[in-house]
Each structure stands twice: as C-alpha cells, then as structure tokens.
Scaffold this motif. Structure first.
Motif, PDB file in Angstrom:
ATOM      1  N   GLY A 133     -46.006  14.485  25.950  1.00 43.23           N
ATOM      2  CA  GLY A 133     -45.588  15.006  27.251  1.00 43.23           C
ATOM      3  C   GLY A 133     -44.982  13.968  28.181  1.00 43.23           C
ATOM      4  O   GLY A 133     -44.100  14.298  28.984  1.00 43.23           O
ATOM      5  N   GLN A 138     -55.296  18.373  42.050  1.00 42.81           N
ATOM      6  CA  GLN A 138     -54.345  17.358  42.528  1.00 42.81           C
ATOM      7  C   GLN A 138     -53.311  17.083  41.440  1.00 42.81           C
ATOM      8  O   GLN A 138     -53.608  17.283  40.248  1.00 42.81           O
ATOM      9  N   LEU A 179     -53.446  31.352  31.147  1.00 40.44           N
ATOM     10  CA  LEU A 179     -52.609  31.845  32.243  1.00 40.44           C
ATOM     11  C   LEU A 179     -51.564  32.841  31.719  1.00 40.44           C
ATOM     12  O   LEU A 179     -51.303  33.870  32.337  1.00 40.44           O
ATOM     13  N   ALA A 197     -51.471   7.383  27.559  1.00 34.90           N
ATOM     14  CA  ALA A 197     -51.226   5.958  27.300  1.00 34.90           C
ATOM     15  C   ALA A 197     -49.822   5.532  27.726  1.00 34.90           C
ATOM     16  O   ALA A 197     -49.540   4.352  27.848  1.00 34.90           O
ATOM     17  N   GLY A 198     -48.931   6.473  27.898  1.00 32.35           N
ATOM     18  CA  GLY A 198     -47.612   6.165  28.460  1.00 32.35           C
ATOM     19  C   GLY A 198     -46.629   5.512  27.512  1.00 32.35           C
ATOM     20  O   GLY A 198     -45.700   4.824  27.941  1.00 32.35           O
ATOM     21  N   LEU A 199     -46.780   5.746  26.207  1.00 35.66           N
ATOM     22  CA  LEU A 199     -45.832   5.153  25.244  1.00 35.66           C
ATOM     23  C   LEU A 199     -44.464   5.837  25.388  1.00 35.66           C
ATOM     24  O   LEU A 199     -44.370   7.072  25.335  1.00 35.66           O
ATOM     25  N   HIS A 234     -58.533  13.727  22.082  1.00 36.88           N
ATOM     26  CA  HIS A 234     -57.532  12.697  21.793  1.00 36.88           C
ATOM     27  C   HIS A 234     -58.078  11.375  22.349  1.00 36.88           C
ATOM     28  O   HIS A 234     -58.513  11.323  23.503  1.00 36.88           O
ATOM     29  N   SER A 258     -49.079  15.686  22.537  1.00 40.73           N
ATOM     30  CA  SER A 258     -49.241  14.245  22.801  1.00 40.73           C
ATOM     31  C   SER A 258     -47.926  13.515  23.101  1.00 40.73           C
ATOM     32  O   SER A 258     -47.880  12.298  23.066  1.00 40.73           O
ATOM     33  N   VAL A 307     -47.032  16.086  34.521  1.00 39.18           N
ATOM     34  CA  VAL A 307     -45.698  15.505  34.373  1.00 39.18           C
ATOM     35  C   VAL A 307     -44.654  16.601  34.121  1.00 39.18           C
ATOM     36  O   VAL A 307     -43.514  16.514  34.616  1.00 39.18           O
ATOM     37  N   ILE A 308     -45.054  17.653  33.418  1.00 41.80           N
ATOM     38  CA  ILE A 308     -44.063  18.673  33.049  1.00 41.80           C
ATOM     39  C   ILE A 308     -43.660  19.502  34.272  1.00 41.80           C
ATOM     40  O   ILE A 308     -42.469  19.687  34.554  1.00 41.80           O
ATOM     41  N   GLY A 350     -59.847  12.295  25.893  1.00 38.52           N
ATOM     42  CA  GLY A 350     -59.324  13.297  26.824  1.00 38.52           C
ATOM     43  C   GLY A 350     -58.705  14.434  26.038  1.00 38.52           C
ATOM     44  O   GLY A 350     -58.348  14.275  24.864  1.00 38.52           O
ATOM     45  N   SER A 403     -53.990  15.727  37.682  1.00 42.50           N
ATOM     46  CA  SER A 403     -55.440  15.778  37.412  1.00 42.50           C
ATOM     47  C   SER A 403     -55.808  16.466  36.090  1.00 42.50           C
ATOM     48  O   SER A 403     -56.966  16.478  35.697  1.00 42.50           O
TER      49      SER A 403
END
Ligand code: FAD
Length: 825
Positions: free
Chosen positions: A361, A51, A223, A61-63, A238, A359, A27-28, A330, A54
């Motif tokens: 993001g 991908q 990295l 959870a999308g809160l 988590h 958590s 997402v970032i 995860g 991935s």
C-alpha cells in the motif's frame, strides 16, 4: 459542500453534502483525495473513523522498491516513488523518502533466472536494475553473509519512505487544493437508490454524495457488505522485528530483500529492521476487525515465527547477538489472488473501492490514488486494470472460509519464486464440473481458476499427475505435445465449463446488444458473432461470442475470469426502460469442447444431426440430439481446427461424456487441458483478453478491426472514438505474432522485443508452437510513426530471454493456417 471550511481544511460545521466522500484516512484514502483535487475536483470530503494513518498505514516499513515484471505494478510503484520525492516541495511536508538503494539476492540458479527475467522486463519499463557480483554485494553490505549468493540485483534510485509522513503530505496536498478531511467520523451506513450510491450515514449525521470511495483498508469488506458490495479481502498477521543498535549499521545501507529466507532488512535507529513474508501465514480478525483497533498491534506469535527469524538472521549473523528491541505484528489486508481491489463496485454505481493492498500500500499508494482518481473523473480506467479491477472478484470469494484458507498462502506470495504455471495450493476443490471425477481418472492435473478445478494437462496411464516446477521444460511438456498433436491431427476432448455463459432475452435484446457489441449481432437465428465490447474511449472491455438463439434470445460465452465484469458491463448498459434481461447460466451447462480434423466424423456417430459444412457451417449454432441429451452445439474454435463446443445441460453431461469417450477410441480421441488450449490458440494467434490485450487497446491495435461494424445503423458504444482513431491513420502499436528460430528456448510472456537492435515492445504471452516447431509469443510492436506491414516485415527481430537474445520471425497474420482453411474444412 455546505460546510464552512477553516483555513486548515477542517470544517467548522458538520458537512451534509459533498461531490465525493472518501472513507478512510490511510495512505490510500489520502492519495485518492490528493489526486482528485489535483484533477480539479475539490468538493472532496475524506472521513476517518479515528485519526489519519491509525489503521494499517502507521506501522508500515515503508519500502519503496520498484522492479517487477508487470507493467502495471511497475507503473504504480515508480509513480509513487517520484511523487514521494517531490511532495515536500509542493506541500512543505516531507514524505521521509530516502533513496538508499535496493538490493535483491539470488541464491539459487532458478532465482537467478527469475531475477534476470525480471531485470530485463524492469529495465524495459524504466527501472534501472543492475546485476551485481557477490563481491559488490559484500562491499555494499559488509555485515551480510554472502557465501550462498550467486548474484545481486541493485536499484540505486529506490529506498524507503516514512508512511505516516507520506500520508500526511498527501492529506496536506489535498487540503491545500480545497479538499476537506474529517477525523473522528465513522461511516456506519451507505445510502443508495435505484442501484446507485447517494451518500453515507456517519455516527455524526448523514452526508449526501454523488460518489463514495471505500478506502477503509481491512475494514473495507465489512463496509462494502453494508451496501451489498463484495470486496474479498482478509487481514493477516504481518511481522517485522527491530534489533538493538548494531555497530556498522548505517542509515544509508541499501534495503536487502532475501527471498529464499522470506525476509528483508533495512536500517532503523542504528539497528536493523527485519521484515518477514513467511510462506505459511496466519489470517487475523475472522470474526470482524475490532471496532476500537486504532494504532493497534497484534500480540506476536513467537512460536510460529521463530523458525523464520532464525533463517533470516543467518543472512546477517551479527543480528543473532544484537538483542531484539521490538517484535512487531500488525494486520494487513490480503486478497484471493494477491492483487488489490480497485474500481467501481460492480454491484453499486458510483461506489468505488481501493483496498486490499497485499502489503504494497505504501509502495503503490501514490499510483493507486492517481489511477482511481482519473477513473472516477473519466468513468474509464486510465491504465490496464486487469490485475487490479474489483470487477474480477467472484461472489464466492467473499466467503469467510475461503478467505481464511486462502490467506494462509497469499502473504508468502510476495517472496515466492513464481514459476510459469505456479498454482495456489489452498482453498482448492471449490468448484468442480459434473465430469470432474471422470477427468481425474483420465489423468488430469488440475489447476485453479475462479475457484474451478480446471484440467491443465493429462498424465499418461500409470503416471501421477504432478508438476515438477522449473524454468525449462517441465515434466509434463511431452504430454502437452501429444495433446497438441492430437488436436492438429485427430480429435481432442476438453472440459471448458469454467467459461461464463449468459442469456440476454427480451424484445429489445437485439438493440441493447447491438449497442454494446462492436460487431453486428442483428444476424439470423443460429449465427455466432465474435465481438469486442468497447468503452466510450474505443478501447476494449470484453472479447467474446454472442450467438443468436431466437429473435429475442442471445447466448453469450466469455472467459471465466470476466464473469463479474461482463455481467456488470451488460447490466450497466441495459437502459432501465429496455425490455431485456440478463440471466447467468454458467452452472447450467457443462461445456465439452471437441476439436480436431476428425471431429465431424467422430461426432456424427453420436448424433443424428447433419454436421456437414452446408448444414452446419463455421460460426453457426443449433440444438442437436446427442445421445439422450439436447445440447446446444456451437461450431466454433479457439484451437484453430474443425470443432464443436457442446453446451450440455449439466445433469446430462456424464452420459454424454461417457459416450464421447467410448466412441472416441475409434478416432484416437485424447483428453486435452488448458495448456494445450493455450499452445494451440497461440499458434493460431487467437487473442486472449486481459493477457494479450486489455482495456487500453483498441480492436485496431489488436488486429481485430475486421470484427468492428462501423456502419451499423444505430452505432455502438465507443464507435465515434474508434473512428477518430482510425481516421488518424496507422495504429502506433499492433499485435504481432513471433516464432523463435531456435526450437529450444521457451517463452512465457514479458520478454523484450528488439527490432533492428531497438526495443519496440514486449511479449504479452508465450507458449510452445508444437506444430510450428518453436516457442511462439504475441506482443504489441510500437512505433511513433505508425506500424505498417512494411514496418513489420522490413525489420530483423530478436527476443531477450533472461539476458540472452534469440532471432525470431514476426508476422501480422497467424503463422498457423493463415487462411482459415482448417477451421472452415
Ligand atoms: C508490518 C507491516 C509492514 C508493512 N510494510 C510495508 C512496506 O514496507 N511497503 C508497503 O508498501 N506497504 C507495507 N505495508 C502495507 C501497508 O501498510 C498497507 O498496504 C497500507 O497501509 C494500506 O493502506 P490503506 O489506506 O488501505 O489502509 P489503512 O491504513 O488501514 O487505512 C484505512 C483507514 O480507514 C479507516 N476506516 C475504517 N473503517 C472506517 C469507517 N467505517 N469510517 C471511517 N473510516 C474508516 C481506518 O481507521 C483507517 O485509518 C506493511 C504492512 C504491515 C502490517
């Protein structure tokens, strides 16, 4: 870019060049790509190892829940929520955002105070938080056990998004605006030249780039290390579980967050998703993140998590019998202080980072992408970045043992009740000053800051230095009062070794520093200059003192938190051909601060140096004989009293300390900690960078205009921008000091300020003014037509503390010693 691009935005040939390469398609990374293209930078190439989504993003959870006390946090979250609402209309790809509402529970009196404080701050920042009764909670959530609930806090506009869909929508938006996304392309090296990034090496070839952005999630640390860049973050387990379908659970049930039970609830395909923020968590991937970890899961540790699952399920008892459809674990990245790592890496020019989202993001992803994209385009951060700037990271924080130990605690922070002064308990005793053990014997209660064990306050003899947390006067309040009083009336000793100390030396030291400093440092040897460093926009980057030790030698002292940032800023602004070098001497000196009206008389017993005003005036410095040592003594104060900072070469510090304590008995010398430093400086309205004022404020806003020398012959960084602002007339915001009229309530910062019934700002900071006789705060008062002293003094002020309003006095000048008589005495 040299590659042909197909209509989908996927290149048909492998590209060899791009203006910006973004590493990571979570997402970032997608948000940074989207926002860069929005700003018109479309030669943007995003590289994803496998991908899109991935890594961590796919299983979030999308809160999307926005309340909070931090202006930056709320800004990042509310922007993301609005973006996710609107992206479908722009891109045709849904984000899955569903405003089902959000309910937080307060189940103890202390949580109630915390939530009320948060609600006041959030409403001021535009989040519509409503306090609701227990019966309203029951009405919204009939399946919830409500007998222990005191109140709920409800936000109607919040809800949930689908992290994969939201990321795809961002990626689509980026491609629609000309950006390129390449999957199955792993970055395996970072190319650089002369301290600047020049491109990346991938498993499919090399790509040149002006700018590289590391958005590689939990891989970002490894990295970064390839390029010599320190990105302290660590993955941790988590968890959430999904129950089988439950009767009465509908998709429009609001999200519940139950902090006391370390858990949250939302609907998932007819059942409930129960997520966890357990107070003691488990770091993961300490030997490196597995290369093949793609859409991966971690084997759940049932034994560790069962007690938390049981406590959580008591909130919705029917879940105990519902059957568990999926127990998911995860990895997510956590940082040592719980804030993300964003911005240009201090070690490598044009290498930017956005990772370590702790958590949040998905919730903050839109905002982080917007902020970083603007930062890259302008070269200057667009918002206050004190809590997120990667240049706050310290080298030792990349140490694996430190990260492993600290990460046990950081996941749980999200749901912990953060009282004023709450401390990290893990990874302690990392950095101790040479006199640490002596201070411990003197009763110090230590707090952690930048790894240092910092004396916060001192318990009297026979009392264990231990905190009992509360929102009221904590158990050490009276000890603090005594330290404060000793500084105002007698003399105190404070170990402030954690301050950063640098030497700038060379033939061009004066020219270089005069370009960086807004004040004039072309001063006689022995003079101390208080100054700000500005960026090209005229807003502040640092606030510190510069002391001239010789024609070609300066000594810089700044707060410990800005060690990396200040070094970065100095190095960035020393031209390659200038004869000037920077040396970090922080560990070379123990910094013992002696302050108070008796300090001259007291110190004179231990030194042959003449400490009179004539020989040693305020804001001057000298190396002096002091017992067997030759410390550098700076006559300067952050407490608002007569006093000296003794920079004692480390190996001499124990005998100097012992002599001070022994002779100090005759003068009522008291040890004092950083709590006293704070209450003393707040009374004197001395600013603290990154707390009271930040990178979005000019010195004019902060009332520091008299430390800016506009007429220096060669100018300085930010001068023209600041002059333009000055020419526009009165600042639209100004820092004001406030004193509550009622001596009882306490201020901690973020309380809302009303002038004649209208909100005009909030407090940046707060503390107790023991000499002034009430709580003191400082904050920016805003007014579109300008903040004149008339505007300030003609208003009636009240301050809102957790919903109660208290009359307060406001002042542009320090209420304590406004004419600096004590300081210069
Ligand atoms: C169980 C769980 C629940 C969560 N719930 C929420 C929630 O409700 N709300 C919320 O806001 N957040 C939540 N989160 C957190 C959220 O998922 C993360 O903060 C977010 O996904 C991080 O995004 P990212 O882009 O930084 O990382 P990632 O999604 O991991 O993206 C990094 C990408 O970089 C790629 N990459 C790595 N190395 C390379 C390389 N060398 N070359 C090319 N590509 C590379 C990876 O393959 C990966 O796709 C949750 C997390 C977990 C684990």
């Amino acid at each position: 870019m040299t590659a042909d691009r197909s209509s989908t935005g996927f290149p048909s040939k492998f590209p060899t060049q791009a203006q910006v390469v973004i590493i990571g398609g979570g997402v970032i990374g997608c948000s940074v790509a989207y926002h860069l293209t929005k700003l018109g930078w479309n030669d943007v190439l995003l590289l994803e190892r496998k991908q899109l989504t991935s890594g961590t993003t796919w299983h979030a959870a999308g809160l999307i829940v926005t309340p909070g006390s931090s202006e930056v946090g709320v800004e990042l979250s509310t922007y993301t929520r609005e973006l996710f609402k609107n992206l479908e209309a722009e891109t045709g790809q849904s984000t899955g955002f569903n405003p089902i509402g959000y309910l937080q529970l307060a189940c103890t009196p202390d949580w109630l105070v915390e939530r009320r404080r948060m609600a006041v701050a959030s409403r001021n920042l535009g989040v519509n938080v409503e306090e609701v009764s227990v019966s309203e909670v029951k009405k919204m959530w009939p399946l919830a056990e409500t007998s222990d609930i005191i109140a709920g806090f409800y936000v109607q506009d919040d809800g949930r998004a689908n992290p994969v869909d939201a990321t795809m929508a961002l990626a689509k938006g980026a491609r629609m605006a000309g950006g390129t996304i390449l999957e199955d392309t792993e970055v395996i090296g970072i190319n650089k030249e002369n301290g600047r990034v020049t491109g990346v090496l991938t498993d499919r070839g090399e790509i040149e780039a002006e700018i590289v952005v590391n958005c590689a999630g939990m891989w970002a640390r490894e990295l970064g290390a390839l390029a010599g860049v320190n990105i302290p973050l660590q993955a941790a387990e988590h968890y959430y579980l999904i129950t089988e379908p439950i009767e009465g659970v509908s998709p429009d049930l609001p999200i519940i967050e139950d902090f006391g039970r370390y858990s949250y609830f939302r609907e998932e395909v007819g059942g409930l998703l129960i997520g966890f923020f357990e107070p003691v968590s488990a770091p993961w991937g300490m030997n490196g993140i597995p290369k093949d970890f793609t859409f991966g899961e971690i084997k759940p540790d049932w034994e560790r998590m069962t007690p938390y699952i049981e406590i959580a399920m008591e909130r919705v008892p029917i879940t105990k019998n519902a059957g568990i459809h999926k127990f998911f674990c995860g990895p997510e990245s956590f940082t040592p202080d719980g804030g993300p790592m964003v911005g240009e890496a201090p070690e490598l020019q044009n290498f930017y980072v956005a990772a370590g989202l702790n958590s949040l993001g998905i919730l903050q992803g839109g905002g982080i992408g917007k902020v970083l994209a603007q930062w890259i385009v302008d070269g200057i951060a667009p918002i206050d970045v004190s809590e997120i700037d990667i240049s706050r990271a310290l080298p030792f924080q990349g140490n694996q043992k430190f990260l492993t130990d600290r990460t046990v605690e950081t996941l749980g922070l999200q749901y912990q009740l953060i009282y004023p002064n709450t401390q990290f308990e893990t990874a302690r005793n990392v950095r101790k000053t040479a006199i640490h053990d002596h201070l411990a014997k003197a009763g110090a209660f230590f707090v952690e800051g930048m790894g240092w064990e910092i004396p916060d306050w001192y318990a009297p003899a026979g009392i264990e230095p231990k905190v009992e947390y509360s929102w009221g006067r904590q158990n050490w309040f009276d000890y603090l009062a005594a330290e404060h009083k000793a500084c105002r009336e007698d003399v105190i000793l404070m170990d402030v070794t954690s301050m950063s100390k640098f030497l700038v030396q060379g033939r061009d030291a004066e020219i270089v520093l005069n370009n960086i400093c807004a004040n004039d440092v072309a001063v006689p040897v022995g003079k101390i200059v208080y100054t700000q460093w500005l960026n090209e926009r005229g807003t502040m980057e640092a606030d510190l003192t510069v002391t001239r030790l010789a024609e070609d030698k300066y000594f810089i002292v700044s707060a410990g938190d800005f060690y990396t940032h200040d070094l970065y800023w100095l190095n960035k602004h020393i031209p390659a051909d200038a004869h000037a070098t920077v040396t970090d001497v922080t560990s070379g000196y123990t910094l013992i601060n002696i302050q108070g009206p008796k300090s001259r008389e007291f110190l004179s017993r231990l030194t042959s140096a003449d400490l009179s005003n004539e020989s040693f005036p305020y804001m001057s410095a000298k190396e002096i004989d002091f017992q067997y040592a030759r410390p550098l003594a700076l006559r300067v104060t952050y407490e608002g009293e007569l006093g000296w900072e003794l920079h004692v070469p480390t190996e001499f510090s124990v005998h100097v300390y012992e002599a001070l304590v022994e002779t100090g008995q005759d003068y009522g010398l008291k040890h004092a900690g950083f709590q006293a430093l704070n209450t003393l400086r707040i009374e004197k309205a001395y600013r603290e960078y990154a707390h009271d004022m930040d990178n979005t404020h000019t010195p004019l806003d902060a009332g520091l205009g008299h430390f800016v020398k506009f007429d220096k012959p060669r100018g300085f960084i930010g001068r023209d921008a600041l002059l333009r602002r000055k020419d526009k007339g009165l600042p639209k915001q100004r820092m004001i000091q406030f004193l509550l009229q009622d001596p009882e309530p306490l201020l901690y910062g973020s309380e809302v300020i009303y002038r004649d019934g209208k909100v005009v700002g909030y407090l940046q900071t707060g503390g107790y003014g023991f000499t002034l006789g009430g709580a003191v705060g400082m904050g920016f008062v805003k007014n579109e037509d300008g903040v004149s002293s008339d505007f300030i003094y003609s208003g009636e002020y009240v301050i809102d503390i957790a919903g109660e309003r208290y009359p307060t006095k406001a002042s542009l000048r320090p209420m304590y010693d406004p004419h600096n008589e004590r300081v210069r005495s």
